[in-house]
Design a protein around this motif. Structure first.
Motif, mmCIF file in Angstrom:
data_model
loop_
_atom_site.group_PDB
_atom_site.id
_atom_site.type_symbol
_atom_site.label_atom_id
_atom_site.label_comp_id
_atom_site.label_asym_id
_atom_site.label_seq_id
_atom_site.Cartn_x
_atom_site.Cartn_y
_atom_site.Cartn_z
ATOM 1 N N SER A 456 43.598 -33.467 -65.553
ATOM 2 C CA SER A 456 42.285 -33.105 -66.100
ATOM 3 C C SER A 456 42.292 -31.633 -66.480
ATOM 4 O O SER A 456 43.232 -30.891 -66.186
ATOM 5 C CB SER A 456 41.183 -33.386 -65.086
ATOM 6 O OG SER A 456 41.306 -32.528 -63.962
ATOM 7 N N SER A 457 41.218 -31.206 -67.126
ATOM 8 C CA SER A 457 41.066 -29.810 -67.515
ATOM 9 C C SER A 457 39.583 -29.523 -67.657
ATOM 10 O O SER A 457 38.740 -30.370 -67.355
ATOM 11 C CB SER A 457 41.813 -29.540 -68.822
ATOM 12 O OG SER A 457 41.781 -28.156 -69.130
ATOM 13 N N SER A 466 38.701 -35.782 -67.587
ATOM 14 C CA SER A 466 40.022 -36.422 -67.556
ATOM 15 C C SER A 466 40.697 -36.284 -68.910
ATOM 16 O O SER A 466 40.056 -36.410 -69.959
ATOM 17 C CB SER A 466 39.887 -37.911 -67.208
ATOM 18 O OG SER A 466 39.432 -38.068 -65.887
ATOM 19 N N CYS A 467 41.989 -36.047 -68.876
ATOM 20 C CA CYS A 467 42.739 -35.998 -70.126
ATOM 21 C C CYS A 467 42.685 -37.374 -70.799
ATOM 22 O O CYS A 467 42.850 -38.400 -70.131
ATOM 23 C CB CYS A 467 44.198 -35.612 -69.866
ATOM 24 S SG CYS A 467 44.398 -33.900 -69.308
ATOM 25 N N SER A 471 47.586 -38.161 -73.542
ATOM 26 C CA SER A 471 47.775 -36.742 -73.230
ATOM 27 C C SER A 471 47.825 -36.571 -71.720
ATOM 28 O O SER A 471 47.561 -37.504 -70.965
ATOM 29 C CB SER A 471 46.641 -35.890 -73.830
ATOM 30 O OG SER A 471 45.422 -36.168 -73.181
ATOM 31 N N SER A 473 47.799 -33.367 -68.255
ATOM 32 C CA SER A 473 47.887 -31.988 -67.766
ATOM 33 C C SER A 473 48.809 -32.028 -66.570
ATOM 34 O O SER A 473 48.594 -32.792 -65.618
ATOM 35 C CB SER A 473 46.509 -31.435 -67.383
ATOM 36 O OG SER A 473 46.012 -32.055 -66.238
ATOM 37 N N SER A 478 45.261 -26.677 -65.190
ATOM 38 C CA SER A 478 45.711 -26.638 -66.589
ATOM 39 C C SER A 478 44.526 -26.319 -67.489
ATOM 40 O O SER A 478 43.428 -26.849 -67.298
ATOM 41 C CB SER A 478 46.309 -27.994 -66.999
ATOM 42 O OG SER A 478 47.463 -28.255 -66.249
ATOM 43 N N CYS A 481 44.889 -30.201 -72.163
ATOM 44 C CA CYS A 481 45.672 -31.442 -72.000
ATOM 45 C C CYS A 481 46.644 -31.519 -73.162
ATOM 46 O O CYS A 481 46.255 -31.361 -74.322
ATOM 47 C CB CYS A 481 44.745 -32.669 -72.019
ATOM 48 S SG CYS A 481 43.595 -32.702 -70.630
#
Length: 481
Positions: A456-457, A466-467, A471, A473, A478, A481
């Motif tokens: 996730s980012s 969530s990415c 993609s 992370s 991060s 993603c």
């Protein structure tokens, strides 16, 4: 010689000393209370010979109030003594002897230098002086006047720095971690919003960087638990809101018994009201009791119209309890209507409008004394009045924050309310002061920004996401993603 001081005596025992300087009873200089009639005595012992003078019309005891005494001893005239009380000469006597020039080893304020009897003063002494010369009458008068106000404190109250606050009459304290005060003179510390954090003593919250987050849940400040809870009948902390319903937590659990009207909003635990939009909060019916009442809240008013209400509880104008802005001069008014009889009190030196800053107000109503009212602003008592009436114990069906219960005029508040409380008892002055202090920092937010988990980012100041599929992370924190 001249001896001078301020002293007080609260029913001191017989022979009690203000001072006694010597090396035993044979060579001493003393001022004391006569054992028989409680009068003032001035005495010098020279090689066991006793010289004394009494003030026949003046009692030694002062009932714990302060009095100034000065005694000059002149070696001329075989010892000339002059006594002054509060700068006024009351005695002059000659041939009274003059103290030996000896080393004095037993010198006391508030005690005799006798071995067998202490003859202690019950009271106090301040600004004690001994001169090695005879002061003139004008000098003694000047000394009395000059020392009536010996010290002065601060001539002004300075703003606490940004990042701190203070209770009324108290020292500045640093805002706890997770909160901030944005400017000098803030009367409370506000919580950091989700997506930001602060350390203790901060003047602003720091936005979380990309890849990090702060949890949205707020926690009560460390001081909050000190606020009085006994006797709470209504309590809106504005942290329990569901749509337009606002929760009352006086009972310890949430009861949704209030409603936001005309788009009124709750943000950061504050009820925010726009008079232009006719916004207010209504509260379900309740009955006021007979054992006493206290109303307390933080409020702000930004150029509210005349008669604007912080609160108005009643069932029409004939039976109401209200706090509002006076229509003529914009001052604070506290009012109770009882069967169409109006009782009110105004704070003549305090404007209602706060220029959009927050102020704490508390109002206690005691049924004794035909209705005794006390008003506190920011924890400080500004008004006490008796024979002001006490509200009827009736079912109140028109109860509003930010609006009157009159049908013809709304008298809307343009500003906000937070931490509104109604107690079914009279809070003491110390409890009101504690309530003010405890609620200056009501909530604190996040004290740190945490890394978003791997996979996730987040954007700066945002929640983790969530990415998306396709993609990734690779590690916590991060930034993409």
């Amino acid at each position: 010689l001249t001896f001078a001081c301020w002293y007080k005596s609260d029913n001191s025992g017989q022979w009690a000393r203000i001072m006694d300087f010597g090396n035993g009873p044979d060579n001493s200089i003393s001022i004391y209370k006569n054992g028989g009639d409680g009068k003032f005595v001035f005495q010098v012992c020279i090689n066991a010979y006793v010289f004394y003078n009494m003030l026949p019309d003046l009692l030694f005891d002062t009932q714990n109030s302060w009095k100034h005494v000065a005694w000059t001893l002149d070696p001329t005239g075989s010892g000339t003594w002059i006594v002054y009380i509060n700068g006024v000469q009351l005695l002059i006597a000659t041939s009274k002897g003059y103290p030996n020039s000896v080393l004095r080893t037993k010198n006391y304020l508030g005690k005799s230098n006798l071995d067998r009897d202490a003859y202690l003063l019950n009271g106090g002494v301040k600004d004690f002086r001994m001169y090695s010369r005879v002061l003139s009458g004008s000098e003694v008068s000047t000394l009395f006047t000059a020392t009536q106000t010996l010290f002065v404190g601060s001539t002004q109250c300075l703003n606490c720095p940004a990042g701190s606050s203070s209770s009324a009459g108290g020292a500045c304290f640093s805002c706890p971690a997770g909160s901030f005060s944005p400017s000098p003179g803030s009367v409370f510390c506000d919580s950091c919003a989700s997506g930001s954090s602060s350390s203790a003593g901060s003047s602003s919250c720091v936005r979380c960087l990309a890849g990090t987050y702060s949890v949205p849940a707020l926690s009560l400040s460390p001081t909050y638990s000190q606020a009085p809870s006994n006797g709470l009948q209504l309590y809106y902390r504005f942290d329990s809101v569901s749509g337009t319903s606002v929760g009352d937590i006086a009972s310890g659990s949430v009861v949704f018994d209030a409603t936001l009207q005309n788009g009124a909003t709750v943000s950061n635990n504050q009820l925010l009201l726009s008079a232009a939009q006719s916004q207010y909060m209504s509260i379900n019916s309740f009955t006021t009791g007979t054992a006493g009442l206290t109303f307390a809240c933080w409020y702000k008013s930004d150029n509210s119209g005349q008669w604007a209400r912080i609160m108005d509880f009643g069932n029409g104008p004939d039976n109401s309890i209200s706090i509002y802005k006076n229509g003529g001069d914009g001052k604070f008014v506290f009012q109770v209507c009882i069967n169409a009889y109006v009782f009110y009190n105004m704070l003549p030196d305090l404007l209602f409008d706060t220029q959009n800053s927050w102020k704490h107000v508390a109002w206690t109503l005691d049924p004794t004394g035909s209705g005794t009212w006390i008003v506190y602003i920011n924890g400080v008592q500004l008004l006490i009045a008796t024979s002001k009436g006490y509200p009827n114990s009736v079912l109140r069906t028109k109860n509003y924050l930010g609006k009157s219960n009159l049908d013809r005029d709304a008298y809307l508040l343009n500003g906000g309310v937070k931490d509104f409380r109604m107690y079914s008892r009279v809070l003491s002055g110390s409890e009101v002061s504690t309530l003010f202090t405890a609620t200056q920092t009501l909530f604190v937010g996040s004290t740190q920004c945490l890394n978003c988990p791997a996979g996730s980012s987040s954007s700066a100041g945002g929640a983790c996401f969530s990415c998306p599929a396709g993609s990734f992370s690779p590690s916590p924190g991060s930034v993409f993603c």
